[in-house]
Scaffold this active site. Structure first.
Site, PDB file in Angstrom:
ATOM      1  N   TYR A 142     -22.090 -16.510   6.215  1.00 27.30           N
ATOM      2  CA  TYR A 142     -23.194 -17.449   6.448  1.00 27.30           C
ATOM      3  C   TYR A 142     -23.945 -17.666   5.154  1.00 27.30           C
ATOM      4  O   TYR A 142     -24.238 -16.706   4.434  1.00 27.30           O
ATOM      5  CB  TYR A 142     -24.141 -16.880   7.512  1.00 27.30           C
ATOM      6  CG  TYR A 142     -25.313 -17.779   7.817  1.00 27.30           C
ATOM      7  CD1 TYR A 142     -25.114 -19.024   8.403  1.00 27.30           C
ATOM      8  CD2 TYR A 142     -26.618 -17.389   7.517  1.00 27.30           C
ATOM      9  CE1 TYR A 142     -26.184 -19.865   8.688  1.00 27.30           C
ATOM     10  CE2 TYR A 142     -27.699 -18.223   7.803  1.00 27.30           C
ATOM     11  CZ  TYR A 142     -27.471 -19.455   8.388  1.00 27.30           C
ATOM     12  OH  TYR A 142     -28.535 -20.279   8.666  1.00 27.30           O
ATOM     13  N   ASP A 236     -24.010 -14.300  -2.504  1.00 26.67           N
ATOM     14  CA  ASP A 236     -25.135 -14.666  -1.651  1.00 26.67           C
ATOM     15  C   ASP A 236     -25.739 -13.362  -1.141  1.00 26.67           C
ATOM     16  O   ASP A 236     -25.238 -12.748  -0.194  1.00 26.67           O
ATOM     17  CB  ASP A 236     -24.653 -15.550  -0.496  1.00 26.67           C
ATOM     18  CG  ASP A 236     -25.795 -15.921   0.442  1.00 26.67           C
ATOM     19  OD1 ASP A 236     -26.885 -15.312   0.333  1.00 26.67           O
ATOM     20  OD2 ASP A 236     -25.601 -16.809   1.287  1.00 26.67           O
ATOM     21  N   LYS A 263     -34.911 -13.925   1.925  1.00 27.47           N
ATOM     22  CA  LYS A 263     -35.439 -12.994   2.919  1.00 27.47           C
ATOM     23  C   LYS A 263     -36.448 -11.955   2.425  1.00 27.47           C
ATOM     24  O   LYS A 263     -37.635 -12.183   2.508  1.00 27.47           O
ATOM     25  CB  LYS A 263     -34.265 -12.360   3.658  1.00 27.47           C
ATOM     26  CG  LYS A 263     -33.472 -13.427   4.442  1.00 27.47           C
ATOM     27  CD  LYS A 263     -32.696 -12.900   5.602  1.00 27.47           C
ATOM     28  CE  LYS A 263     -32.239 -14.027   6.523  1.00 27.47           C
ATOM     29  NZ  LYS A 263     -30.912 -14.574   6.241  1.00 27.47           N
TER      30      LYS A 263
HETATM   31  C1  LIG Z   1     -30.525 -16.005   6.038  1.00 29.15           C
HETATM   32  C2  LIG Z   1     -29.415 -16.287   5.074  1.00 29.15           C
HETATM   33  C3  LIG Z   1     -29.345 -17.481   4.345  1.00 29.15           C
HETATM   34  C4  LIG Z   1     -30.325 -18.594   4.558  1.00 29.15           C
HETATM   35  O1  LIG Z   1     -31.629 -18.253   4.227  1.00 29.15           O
HETATM   36  P1  LIG Z   1     -32.837 -19.124   4.859  1.00 29.15           P
HETATM   37  O2  LIG Z   1     -34.061 -18.580   4.217  1.00 29.15           O
HETATM   38  O3  LIG Z   1     -32.768 -18.897   6.332  1.00 29.15           O
HETATM   39  O4  LIG Z   1     -32.556 -20.533   4.495  1.00 29.15           O
HETATM   40  C5  LIG Z   1     -28.333 -17.637   3.435  1.00 29.15           C
HETATM   41  N1  LIG Z   1     -27.423 -16.668   3.224  1.00 29.15           N
HETATM   42  C6  LIG Z   1     -27.458 -15.502   3.895  1.00 29.15           C
HETATM   43  C7  LIG Z   1     -26.442 -14.454   3.595  1.00 29.15           C
HETATM   44  C8  LIG Z   1     -28.447 -15.278   4.858  1.00 29.15           C
HETATM   45  O5  LIG Z   1     -28.448 -14.135   5.558  1.00 29.15           O
END
Ligand SMILES: *Cc1c(COP(=O)(O)O)cnc(C)c1O
Length: 429
Positions: A142, A236, A263
């Site tokens: 994700y 990421d 986050k």
């Molecule tokens: C939560 C998340 C995102 C997106 O972050 P948002 O602040 O919700 O846009 C992207 N990559 C990973 C791995 C995430 O857990």
């Protein structure tokens, strides 16, 4: 009807699904989402005053728990002194220095407002650096609501293609898929698309197909393949940053070209950040051609909360202690739920019923969602708030004490008994 249910029904009239982000609705577990009103430490309360031990932690950001005193103080001070200037501030400097010191592969950094923004921007930098269009991602990873990264793989097949998902077929064609922990599938894509792949992006520890830590050999292989083919390697770490440790790259001892954060960077305030090699980051406007901007980027409220949070993270043994607590809980969950695979890394863990191994998305597709839904509701009735999705990582915070975790185990023991009585599959094993 409870106040929470009444309010949720009204939310559904005016906000799609009653939520501003889909997984908050209980669509994967059934029932009505609880409308929450207050949080303190490891606890949250809904509109009817029902108390829960929170194992969702805002879907990851609350490494310090709710309303941590240092974060609250920083927010109050910032609020009294101006929340926005649209000009450089000293706090951006201090936070940039702290975060890049914690994650040394980030020679330069930009702050944005969300993880998705960080990912979108890092992909643009990668395209600009390489002069190539295609992105390689992994099924089940994700990366936020970044079209079309969220619209490939099984979602696209289920929904009948790109356009129903709101993406263009061209954008989908530029997004290549490989299998997590499977280096051959990556080699295959590089040989099918020579000199066309700008970057490989992945979660080094996944949070949306259960918690899966990438194999060391897989990561070193990716590093080597990216170097050989002139592609950038992007981690990421939006979820893993300041949750599994300072970063997953520190745990795994591997250096990506660009890193995306979000986050937990700012103690629960909205934030994203991305960075990496200075020569790449210098492609950003005003120095270079890649335009990335934002009215609220680096705002004082977020930066000052971030400084307070980062000072806590820097305390001796902070992440080690979080990881040990998580292991303590997970060991007990393994005994409690013999038919579930409990996976944990640092302060992240996941509960997947019905699978015996978990290394990639194909394994995660075996999750028994119905059994998780039953367990989720049994836990909720006991006052334990799990993320309402078997796919997504649950989280602990530094505010969860061992006494608290023992209480969680007691509550979840009763929850486990409820689902065993209803469907005793777990006992057979
Ligand atoms: C939560 C998340 C995102 C997106 O972050 P948002 O602040 O919700 O846009 C992207 N990559 C990973 C791995 C995430 O857990």
């Amino acid at each position: 009807m409870s106040l929470s249910d009444q309010t949720y029904d009204r939310l559904c009239q005016i906000i799609p699904g009653g939520v501003n982000s889909p997984f908050r609705s209980f669509h994967l577990v059934g029932g009505k989402a609880r409308v929450l009103k207050r949080g303190l430490g490891s606890r949250v309360w809904d509109m009817d005053g029902r108390e829960y031990i929170d194992l969702c932690c805002g879907w990851g950001p609350l490494t310090l728990g709710h309303a941590h005193p240092a974060v609250v103080k920083a927010i109050q001070e910032a609020a009294a002194e101006g929340v926005l200037f649209g000009a450089p501030t000293p706090w951006e400097l201090e936070l940039a220095e702290m975060v890049t010191a914690a994650i040394p592969s980030m020679e330069m950094i930009r702050f944005v407002n969300s993880g998705a923004e960080a990912v979108m921007s890092s992909l643009r930098v990668a395209r600009s650096v390489t002069g190539r269009a295609k992105i390689l991602k992994f099924e089940g990873c994700y990366h936020g609501h970044v079209a079309p990264l969220d619209a490939v793989g099984h979602e696209a097949r289920q929904q009948g293609g790109a356009v129903p998902l709101g993406a263009t077929p061209a954008a989908i064609a530029d997004t290549l898929l490989a299998e997590f922990n499977n280096l051959e599938s990556v080699e295959q894509q590089f040989s099918n698309h020579p000199d066309q792949i700008a970057c490989v992006i992945l979660e080094p520890v996944t949070g949306s197909m259960g918690v899966i830590e990438a194999d060391a050999g897989f990561l070193f292989g990716l590093r080597e393949l990216c170097d050989r083919h002139g592609a950038l390697l992007i981690f990421d770490e939006v979820l893993t940053g300041f949750r599994v440790d300072f970063s997953a790259q520190k745990r795994l001892n591997i250096c990506p070209d660009l890193t995306c954060l979000g986050k937990a960077v700012a103690g629960g305030l909205p934030v994203g950040a991305y960075g990496g090699k200075a020569e790449y980051m210098k492609r950003l406007a005003p120095l270079g051609p890649v335009y990335q901007a934002g009215t609220f980027c680096g705002n004082p409220l977020t930066m000052r909360a971030g400084l307070a949070a980062q000072r806590e993270y820097q305390k001796e043994g902070f992440f080690q202690s979080l990881g040990e607590k998580t292991e303590y809980l997970c060991e007990r969950l393994r005994r409690l739920l013999p038919d579930a695979l409990i996976a944990n890394v640092g302060g992240m863990f996941s509960i997947g019923f019905g699978v015996k191994r978990l290394t990639c998305h194909r394994d995660a597709m075996g999750f028994d969602e119905k059994r998780f839904a039953a367990f989720f509701h049994a836990a909720l009735a006991e006052g334990v708030y799990l993320p309402p999705s078997t796919w997504d990582s649950a989280s602990l915070s530094s505010a969860h004490s061992y006494e608290e975790l023992d209480l969680v185990v007691q509550k979840l023991t009763r929850a486990a008994a409820v689902i065993m009585d209803a469907d005793p599959r777990g006992r057979a094993r």
